[in-house]
Design a protein around this motif. Structure first.
Motif, mmCIF file in Angstrom:
data_model
loop_
_atom_site.group_PDB
_atom_site.id
_atom_site.type_symbol
_atom_site.label_atom_id
_atom_site.label_comp_id
_atom_site.label_asym_id
_atom_site.label_seq_id
_atom_site.Cartn_x
_atom_site.Cartn_y
_atom_site.Cartn_z
ATOM 1 N N MET A 1 0.723 -1.115 0.187
ATOM 2 C CA MET A 1 0.115 -0.191 0.084
ATOM 3 C C MET A 1 1.063 1.228 -0.172
ATOM 4 N N PHE B 1 2.317 0.423 3.958
ATOM 5 C CA PHE B 1 2.679 -0.927 4.118
ATOM 6 C C PHE B 1 2.994 -1.698 3.347
ATOM 7 N N GLY C 1 -8.745 -0.832 -4.328
ATOM 8 C CA GLY C 1 -8.240 -2.127 -5.309
ATOM 9 C C GLY C 1 -7.618 -3.368 -4.526
ATOM 10 N N GLU C 2 -7.807 -3.241 -3.330
ATOM 11 C CA GLU C 2 -7.382 -4.398 -2.483
ATOM 12 C C GLU C 2 -8.158 -5.623 -2.628
ATOM 13 N N ILE C 3 -8.147 -5.987 -3.931
ATOM 14 C CA ILE C 3 -9.259 -7.263 -4.447
ATOM 15 C C ILE C 3 -8.672 -8.457 -3.677
ATOM 16 N N HIS D 1 -8.246 -9.081 -0.666
ATOM 17 C CA HIS D 1 -8.808 -9.210 0.714
ATOM 18 C C HIS D 1 -10.433 -9.273 0.788
ATOM 19 N N MET D 2 -10.732 -9.448 -0.444
ATOM 20 C CA MET D 2 -12.278 -9.798 -0.724
ATOM 21 C C MET D 2 -12.595 -11.104 -0.222
ATOM 22 N N MET D 3 -13.602 -11.048 0.601
ATOM 23 C CA MET D 3 -13.873 -12.640 1.242
ATOM 24 C C MET D 3 -14.895 -13.292 0.328
ATOM 25 N N VAL D 4 -14.047 -14.389 -0.448
ATOM 26 C CA VAL D 4 -14.746 -15.360 -1.230
ATOM 27 C C VAL D 4 -15.207 -16.469 -0.654
ATOM 28 N N ASP D 5 -14.664 -16.977 0.227
ATOM 29 C CA ASP D 5 -15.128 -18.113 0.875
ATOM 30 C C ASP D 5 -15.583 -18.024 2.532
ATOM 31 N N SER D 6 -16.715 -18.391 2.758
ATOM 32 C CA SER D 6 -17.292 -17.916 3.857
ATOM 33 C C SER D 6 -16.559 -18.842 5.232
ATOM 34 N N ASN D 7 -16.290 -19.838 4.750
ATOM 35 C CA ASN D 7 -15.676 -20.839 5.421
ATOM 36 C C ASN D 7 -14.031 -21.102 5.055
ATOM 37 N N CYS E 1 -3.931 -10.798 6.841
ATOM 38 C CA CYS E 1 -4.817 -9.598 7.186
ATOM 39 C C CYS E 1 -5.708 -9.670 8.351
ATOM 40 N N ASN F 1 -8.352 -11.342 8.608
ATOM 41 C CA ASN F 1 -9.777 -11.828 7.942
ATOM 42 C C ASN F 1 -9.758 -13.203 7.822
ATOM 43 N N TYR F 2 -10.890 -13.730 7.369
ATOM 44 C CA TYR F 2 -11.015 -15.192 6.802
ATOM 45 C C TYR F 2 -11.242 -15.428 5.555
#
Lengths: 400, 400
Positions: free
Chosen positions: B155, B165, B241-243, B245-251, B257, B259-260
């Motif tokens: 970033m 960062f 544009g921090e793609i 870190h898009m959540m694409v798998d809820s499990n 970062c 997140n999951y």
């Protein structure tokens, strides 16, 4: 060449008038000296433009400002009820209309039931007739009406004045431009409901002066209007902000769009109500069981039960907010907006879930993209899109 | 007032020069008559500007165009090697440098290993020394160097010339501006690697003239550079544009970062390699077992095995592409871009997975937002960000 120069001068003159007029709008009350300072135009040029705008009846001298040592200056304001705009907001159940003037003051407002079957031509006839009544009732001449703005829950091509697809209304590829033959010469605009909400937040709501923001509407469906660099963001083909169809649950339910796990399948109020009914039918103990007919359960009854301390209802709302928070986290990571505004039915239960939703975004979005993000419920409430629809012709008039 | 008018004239003169110069760049070779037609400036004014630009040595008369009946016109082009720019691309393993001129021609190029430990000040010293060598080797005077552009995997705040960062390099909140004391007076710019790639696609690659597009870089991490309305989109704080870190798998798995289920935890090449190693260790039969030391398995060995028909390797790549496709579907629904470009390591296996990825987007994105979308691998290959870093000073010079 002479013709050209005259043409350019006329254009410049109108451009300068528009800039000055918009500056008066933004400042609400402003002196000629300040206008000169802010525009860089000479006091003489400002004097001429102000005289013209007074002559046209668009502005009024209406107060005495603070003195800077010399004579106290006369302040200039937009003249109320000099020019008008009509906004129409459509939904599955209702049609709302509003009459507004250039000061964004609401002159009149009306809501009627959506005609049964929602046949497009029939609905347009009803709207035309209602607009005719408003024009007559308030004695508005055609030249004083800047235009009519329509807000539609669906995909629109605002540049072509077309509804591309409004699944809940059953309309696809319909043209709005030629639907009001009894109102000749009146400019008609169409906008997606969430973008109309974003427009009103930017014009009179909590996003005035904000360059990059996302306005998310939550009700039976979920959509958003995105502003980038102070303007509605249209993308390649005019259809943007379809946040309701972001996949947030990779094992989720099938959505009407054909995909699985879309945000809409979890966080729309329709889905919250469906979940509540299912729980009641399965015999889960909650205050919702007090409602005699399970089919009578509505979003409002779930909100009421939640306020009454019913854990099942609170959980239903919090779970929907959790997924909204996940989607917003992705939006924040990608678009890094200054604000996210949550509107429509969400405002009726924002107090119950907003803190939870913010906490999700704080935990899930990157701290660098989320550090200054402001997430709030709409201050304009459920009327944001109605007000926004009336503001569309104002934006054009003020050169925005 | 006279001073002001002179000042304005000087500004206008430079502005007009810049516009003409950029038009010559875009058209590659153009006549004065065409320049006059396209800019709206008189033939006399164009004549003066062209003479000035020739005098400054930025352009050259270099060919004879097609006749429109009269004399065949002299064409004007940018003069090769009149002015220069240096680009520096950093990664965990290497530092690449490129010397480019205003015609975007590559004059020199060099890659060296990233110093061990990647201590920020040490790396900056190495870069300064290498730039010094290039300047000396090619005999470039300071006034002929438009600037230095740095591309960083992390970033950045390009407006403040800071790295916010860069987790893989271990750098946080470091200032670039004052790191090259031996190169005084040379302007330094910094850009996120994916945005640098987007800049090069827009300047010399497949997004020339495209207003809204997303350039996604896939390697050990996943990031993107977004262009909106023909310009890099910066958002509220410059980090967009921090793609990855898009959540694409809820499990999904925990990401660096915090997140999951972030896209990066599934579709980065690091993750593909990890998955391959796990399968080999679990004894799953595949051509990857031919590699003696499991720790030697790399993205390239998986790609090689896939090309050799190994089903396990093909599946690993397709599965990563499926999740990329899900993320792109959401991006398309929200931003409705004209193009999505996939770059960096992805280009080395694009031929294996791109059709599958496109099919996912066709099925998962709304048909109205996806109907005209073009999804391709980068034509600039893995060098897009290096070339983009050199283009940053060019953009400033050409007023873009």
């Amino acid at each position: 060449m002479k013709g050209n120069i005259t043409g350019n001068n006329r254009f410049l003159k109108e451009f300068n008038q528009t800039v000055v007029l918009d500056m008066i709008r933004v400042h609400k009350a402003i002196s000629k000296a300040e206008l000169s300072k802010l525009t860089g135009l000479s006091p003489t040029a400002i004097g001429v433009i102000v005289a013209e705008l007074l002559e046209m009846g668009y502005i009024t001298e209406s107060g005495i400002g603070e003195s800077n040592g010399g004579r106290r200056p006369i302040l200039i304001e937009l003249k109320p009820q000099s020019l008008y705009t009509i906004g129409v907001d459509m939904d599955v159940k209702y049609i709302s209309l509003v009459l507004m003037d250039t000061t964004s003051r609401i002159i009149g407002e009306k809501t009627l039931d959506m005609p049964q079957n929602m046949i497009f031509e029939k609905v347009m006839d009803v709207i035309q007739s209602e607009i005719g009544k408003i024009i007559k009732e308030y004695g508005i001449s055609t030249e004083k009406l800047l235009g009519i703005g329509l807000s539609v829950p669906g995909m629109v091509d605002s540049r072509e004045c077309k509804i591309v697809f409004a699944p809940n209304l059953g309309w696809e590829n319909v043209d709005i431009k030629h639907q009001f033959p009894d109102l000749p010469g009146i400019k008609v605009y169409v906008e997606n409901e969430a973008m109309a909400s974003a427009i009103s937040e930017n014009w009179i709501g909590c996003c005035q002066g904000i360059k990059n923001f996302v306005c998310i509407n939550i009700k039976s469906g979920i959509g958003s209007g995105i502003f980038i660099d102070g303007k509605p963001y249209r993308g390649a083909s005019g259809i943007t902000g379809e946040i309701g169809h972001m996949m947030v649950d990779s094992n989720g339910l099938k959505c009407n769009c054909g995909n699985y796990g879309c945000l809409e399948t979890i966080a729309s109020t329709t889905r919250i109500v469906e979940q509540a009914k299912r729980l009641v039918k399965e015999g889960v103990a909650s205050k919702l069981n007090d409602i005699q007919d399970v089919e009578e359960i509505s979003a409002q009854s779930i909100i009421d039960a939640a306020r009454d301390g019913d854990a099942v209802s609170v959980n239903l709302l919090l779970e929907s907010a959790r997924f909204l928070g996940l989607a917003i986290s992705s939006i924040v990571n990608i678009l890094n907006p200054e604000k996210v505004i949550l509107g429509k039915e969400f405002v009726t239960y924002a107090d119950i879930v907003l803190d939870h939703l913010k906490e999700i975004v704080r935990c899930k979005a990157l701290k660098q993209t989320a550090k200054d993000i402001e997430i709030t419920g709409s201050s304009l409430g459920e009327r944001a899109s109605l007000l926004g629809s009336a503001i569309i012709p104002l934006k054009v008039f003020f050169g925005k």
